[in-house]
Design a protein around this motif. Structure first.
Motif, PDB file in Angstrom:
ATOM      1  N   LEU A  93       0.830  -1.215   0.000  1.00 30.04           N
ATOM      2  CA  LEU A  93       0.000   0.000   0.000  1.00 30.04           C
ATOM      3  C   LEU A  93       0.861   1.259   0.000  1.00 30.04           C
ATOM      4  O   LEU A  93       0.438   2.309  -0.495  1.00 30.04           O
ATOM      5  CB  LEU A  93      -0.925   0.002   1.212  1.00 30.04           C
ATOM      6  CG  LEU A  93      -2.161  -0.902   1.134  1.00 30.04           C
ATOM      7  CD1 LEU A  93      -2.948  -0.834   2.439  1.00 30.04           C
ATOM      8  CD2 LEU A  93      -3.053  -0.523  -0.042  1.00 30.04           C
ATOM      9  N   SER A  94       2.077   1.162   0.533  1.00 28.62           N
ATOM     10  CA  SER A  94       2.941   2.337   0.565  1.00 28.62           C
ATOM     11  C   SER A  94       3.295   2.812  -0.839  1.00 28.62           C
ATOM     12  O   SER A  94       3.592   3.993  -1.045  1.00 28.62           O
ATOM     13  CB  SER A  94       4.217   2.027   1.349  1.00 28.62           C
ATOM     14  OG  SER A  94       4.970   1.007   0.715  1.00 28.62           O
ATOM     15  N   TYR A  95       3.238   1.916  -1.794  1.00 29.74           N
ATOM     16  CA  TYR A  95       3.511   2.337  -3.168  1.00 29.74           C
ATOM     17  C   TYR A  95       2.426   3.286  -3.658  1.00 29.74           C
ATOM     18  O   TYR A  95       2.706   4.267  -4.342  1.00 29.74           O
ATOM     19  CB  TYR A  95       3.617   1.125  -4.091  1.00 29.74           C
ATOM     20  CG  TYR A  95       4.276   1.459  -5.402  1.00 29.74           C
ATOM     21  CD1 TYR A  95       5.662   1.447  -5.520  1.00 29.74           C
ATOM     22  CD2 TYR A  95       3.535   1.825  -6.514  1.00 29.74           C
ATOM     23  CE1 TYR A  95       6.282   1.777  -6.707  1.00 29.74           C
ATOM     24  CE2 TYR A  95       4.150   2.157  -7.705  1.00 29.74           C
ATOM     25  CZ  TYR A  95       5.519   2.132  -7.795  1.00 29.74           C
ATOM     26  OH  TYR A  95       6.121   2.486  -8.975  1.00 29.74           O
ATOM     27  N   VAL A  96       1.199   3.008  -3.295  1.00 25.83           N
ATOM     28  CA  VAL A  96       0.093   3.906  -3.672  1.00 25.83           C
ATOM     29  C   VAL A  96       0.226   5.236  -2.938  1.00 25.83           C
ATOM     30  O   VAL A  96       0.071   6.318  -3.525  1.00 25.83           O
ATOM     31  CB  VAL A  96      -1.261   3.240  -3.353  1.00 25.83           C
ATOM     32  CG1 VAL A  96      -2.417   4.178  -3.702  1.00 25.83           C
ATOM     33  CG2 VAL A  96      -1.399   1.921  -4.108  1.00 25.83           C
ATOM     34  N   ILE A  97       0.539   5.162  -1.643  1.00 23.90           N
ATOM     35  CA  ILE A  97       0.691   6.396  -0.857  1.00 23.90           C
ATOM     36  C   ILE A  97       1.826   7.244  -1.422  1.00 23.90           C
ATOM     37  O   ILE A  97       1.737   8.475  -1.489  1.00 23.90           O
ATOM     38  CB  ILE A  97       0.952   6.040   0.620  1.00 23.90           C
ATOM     39  CG1 ILE A  97      -0.252   5.291   1.195  1.00 23.90           C
ATOM     40  CG2 ILE A  97       1.241   7.294   1.437  1.00 23.90           C
ATOM     41  CD1 ILE A  97      -0.007   4.707   2.572  1.00 23.90           C
ATOM     42  N   GLY A  98       2.915   6.581  -1.835  1.00 24.67           N
ATOM     43  CA  GLY A  98       4.058   7.312  -2.347  1.00 24.67           C
ATOM     44  C   GLY A  98       3.755   8.160  -3.566  1.00 24.67           C
ATOM     45  O   GLY A  98       4.424   9.172  -3.817  1.00 24.67           O
ATOM     46  N   LEU A  99       2.750   7.788  -4.336  1.00 24.73           N
ATOM     47  CA  LEU A  99       2.372   8.576  -5.505  1.00 24.73           C
ATOM     48  C   LEU A  99       1.886   9.969  -5.134  1.00 24.73           C
ATOM     49  O   LEU A  99       1.959  10.902  -5.946  1.00 24.73           O
ATOM     50  CB  LEU A  99       1.285   7.845  -6.298  1.00 24.73           C
ATOM     51  CG  LEU A  99       1.677   6.491  -6.914  1.00 24.73           C
ATOM     52  CD1 LEU A  99       0.451   5.805  -7.496  1.00 24.73           C
ATOM     53  CD2 LEU A  99       2.741   6.661  -7.989  1.00 24.73           C
TER      54      LEU A  99
END
Length: 783
Positions: free
Chosen positions: A659-665
């Motif tokens: 999920l951190s990949y989505v947040i990182g966007l």
């Protein structure tokens, strides 16, 4: 052959050289630099504070070029092949050594990455050999082949580019070793060598096609190579100013060479000197926060490091100020988050070591991954249920989360802040561009003379690239053909080697690699800070190929390794651009070095696996050989390839990692908005990918060097650059080169003399400054 725009340069006709009949190009080459072609010519009155990358590379690095210097000599090939054999043998052998060996350089920040011999080490050794041949070999008779003229800068660059390509130990050799040791799969010699060729050259082909975006512009600075090029300028120039720089170089080189004997061997307390550890040597809490002289000891807060080997893991003299500020924010957040996660017992953190990268049972004992594998070395769900799902140390979960945050933030950050710099990487896909390319396409690429490409002479054209326009280019068709042939070979060998990776999995891996080459390499080129995509692609492979560890290894090979190879190619091509080595010479050096190094890698790996099989499979190994590196690589493939779905899916224990990949966007967006509407807050000084990436930077390794790194970094890139610009211009990068060179030569000698590379380890006798039984900084030794 059409090239994309460079820094908004629009294409107009140009010739293939720098002719006097072209007034605009002549004026640019000679006059528009306003005297910057010779950085040694400036007195203190002319020195300015550098405000952008173009000013930096124009003043600090010589833009002069002597087209008569010939890199195509028997001597350059002789030294290049010799150092290629040396570097490739050293790199692959280090994988299988048992004792603790201080390697010359790691290609990434964290464990389990390809070990390489650094450019600076190769440059120093090749310079010594080249000048020795120049001095002692006659220039008459048959000897003129070995010594045709004085050893020159372009020969030295040719040699180190070839040797660097070979010394980057091929990750494919580790894949083959794992297959042979653990999966009873024995690829034949031809298939194995072609696997190495394809995996090493794919990144070269794809990266080479992005030269107009990631190489030519001044903004693509590649700070890590500035000390090397500054050293070349000093060693191969005449004049009193150059002589002063040479004296500074050899003086600093000699001092650090002798000094490194102390923190590396005789007085290792200097690796991490901590008042807090000395005051409370039995406190686990103090050890976790302030300890850092040994691997996985602690966070190293306020420790002072006097060992350049660790301080220069990322050379503080070369990291731009914006990157330093971003790294400092990330470092502070890292300490706060690591302590909060551990003492808050998130993910049962208190059950496991504070810093660790392996898998555990819930009770804190090491997880035996062999107990969840069936007879075909596939993960068996029933056996997993019996053993229970493994745990990571919570700080390692933070690292995984931070890595994904950083990778996602990289894409959005560069699209927001550097869209114009990168857009030519995809505008060629427009129908009009594709039609123009088709109309101009000539399948007889071998007849291309490299002189019909087009570029507009503009004020913002990189001055070093402008000098390169006189040489025939290595066309895109060469790089495209390299990529296509490598892809075809890869499609064959993944089935020939029983990799369990389907053809579409290979294509997905290469698609991910291509995207990350554009964004991650661009960030590296501007900041000098590398980001690793290894854990992210391992996770993706785990979802796509569940329960298939070998497929995971091959997916990582063709994604992570492809991006890493592209980054190395473009870095070395930037060396060629700075020293004015003709593009075709650079291309030849890289391809020859890569192919030759791959063969040496395979031959040595094959010999070691055949003759040391039992030792490599054992847990403990011997005093010389160890299978730890291969065992860890296989364990990672099992963990990610067999358990990704169970560990990281939504609702599972570590679901915040993907999920951190989505947040990182979304992380870069607030900073971009602040700068757009309130520019006085200087939010443009923040590289959000670096802030995110450095949140996980303390998750492994020796952490005592952070304070020294930041002190030296801000001294160089802020105080010297703004308060003493004359000193910064003349000596900053030559001192950085001398520190790296002297350190790496001493570490190489110590590796064989006392650290076990020659078969026997000789630790310095234990005393207060060399606490061999505990942590060197006297902090508590944690279990």
């Amino acid at each position: 052959m059409a090239q994309g725009p460079i820094n908004d340069v629009r294409a107009v006709a140009r010739s293939g050289s720098v002719p006097t009949s072209n007034p605009s190009l002549e004026r640019f080459s000679q006059a528009s630099l306003d005297g910057r072609a010779d950085p040694e010519s400036h007195g203190k009155g002319n020195v300015v504070v550098f405000n952008n990358e173009r000013e930096l590379v124009s003043y600090v690095i010589s833009t002069d070029d002597d087209p008569s210097l010939n890199p195509w000599t028997f001597r350059s090939f002789f030294i290049g092949i010799g150092l290629s054999a040396f570097g490739s043998a050293l790199g692959i052998t280090f994988w299988f050594y048992g004792p603790h060996i201080f390697t010359l350089q790691s290609s990434q920040q964290f464990p389990q990455q390809t070990l390489t011999v650094s450019l600076m080490f190769l440059a120093v050794i090749s310079y010594i050999i080249g000048t020795a041949m120049d001095t002692f070999i006659p220039r008459r008779g048959i000897f003129r082949w070995l010594n045709p003229h004085p050893f020159n800068k372009k020969e030295n660059a040719f040699v180190i580019i070839m040797a660097s390509a070979a010394a980057n130990a091929a990750l494919a050799t580790e894949v083959i070793a794992v297959q042979r040791l653990y999966y009873s799969v024995n690829p034949n010699t031809a298939a194995s060598i072609f696997l190495l060729f394809s995996s090493q050259l794919l990144g070269y082909g794809i990266g080479g096609l992005m030269r107009s975006v990631l190489l030519y512009p001044s903004k693509m600075l590649y700070p890590s190579i500035l000390p090397l090029v500054s050293m070349f300028d000093a060693l191969f120039r005449d004049g009193s100013a150059a002589q002063r720089k040479i004296q500074v170089f050899w003086t600093v080189f000699s001092i650090i060479f002798v000094w490194e004997l102390f923190p590396e061997w005789m007085f290792p307390l200097l690796t991490g000197f901590s008042i807090f550890c000395l005051a409370a040597p039995n406190s686990p809490a103090v050890s976790r926060l302030f300890g850092g002289s040994n691997g996985n000891e602690g966070l190293g807060l306020l420790s002072i490091c006097f060992d350049w080997q660790y301080i220069s893991a990322l050379n503080p003299f070369i990291v731009p100020l914006k990157a330093l500020i971003s790294a400092l924010f990330g470092y502070i957040l890292s300490i706060a988050i690591f302590m909060a996660v551990f003492y808050g017992n998130l993910w049962k953190a208190r059950n496991f070591p504070f810093l660790s990268q392996v898998l555990f049972y819930e009770n804190g004992t090491l997880y035996d991954q062999s107990l969840i594998m069936d007879a075909n070395y596939q993960v068996d769900p029933q056996l997993v249920a019996e053993q229970g799902l493994p745990y990571y140390a919570s700080t390692w979960v933070v690292y995984l989360t931070a890595t994904n945050l950083a990778l996602a933030a990289t894409i959005v950050h560069l699209l927001l802040w550097n869209y114009d710099d990168l857009r030519t990487a995809w505008t060629w896909l427009s129908p009009a561009s594709l039609w123009l390319t088709w109309k101009e396409f000539d399948w007889r690429f071998w007849k291309y003379d490299g002189r019909d490409e087009e570029v507009k002479i503009a004020d913002d054209l990189d001055p070093h690239y402008a000098q390169m326009l006189k040489y025939p280019d290595a066309p895109n068709s060469w790089y495209g053909l390299t990529a296509v042939l490598s892809l075809i070979i890869a499609l064959v060998v993944i089935y020939k080697n029983d990799s369990t990776l389907p053809w579409w999995g290979l294509l997905v891996a290469l698609l991910l690699a291509t995207v990350f080459i554009l964004f991650v390499v661009a960030l590296y080129a501007m900041t000098g800070v590398p980001l690793s995509i290894q854990t992210f692609v391992q996770m993706v492979a785990g979802y796509l190929h569940q329960g298939k560890p070998m497929a995971n290894m091959y997916f990582v090979l063709y994604s992570y390794n492809t991006m890493n190879q592209a980054q190395l190619l473009l870095r070395d091509l930037k060396v060629a651009q700075y020293v004015k080595l003709p593009p075709r010479a650079a291309f030849a050096a890289q391809v020859i070095g890569t192919l030759f190094g791959a063969i040496i890698n395979f031959v040595l790996m094959n010999s070691i696996v055949n003759n040391r099989r039992d030792i490599l499979l054992s847990v403990q190994g011997s005093n010389v050989w160890s299978g730890q590196q291969v065992q860890q690589y296989n364990s990672q493939a099992i963990a990610w390839g067999g358990l990704s779905n169970e560990l990281f899916s939504i609702g599972s224990r570590y679901h915040w990692v993907p999920l951190s990949y989505v947040i990182g966007l979304f992380v870069p967006i607030p900073f971009w908005l602040v700068h757009r509407y309130w520019p006085k807050f200087r939010a443009d000084f923040i590289y959000t990918p670096l802030v995110c990436g450095f949140i996980g930077t303390l998750a492994a390794g020796i952490n005592a060097s952070a304070l020294s790194f930041f002190i030296l970094g801000f001294t160089s890139q802020w105080w010297l650059r703004t308060r003493r610009p004359h000193w910064f211009q003349k000596y900053n990068y030559i001192v950085a080169a001398a520190l790296d060179g002297g350190t790496q030569v001493m570490v190489f000698i110590l590796s064989f003399a006392v650290f076990g590379a020659a078969g026997h380890t000789h630790l310095f006798p234990s005393w207060w400054g060399a606490n061999q039984a505990r942590n060197y900084d006297h902090c508590a030794l944690l279990q």
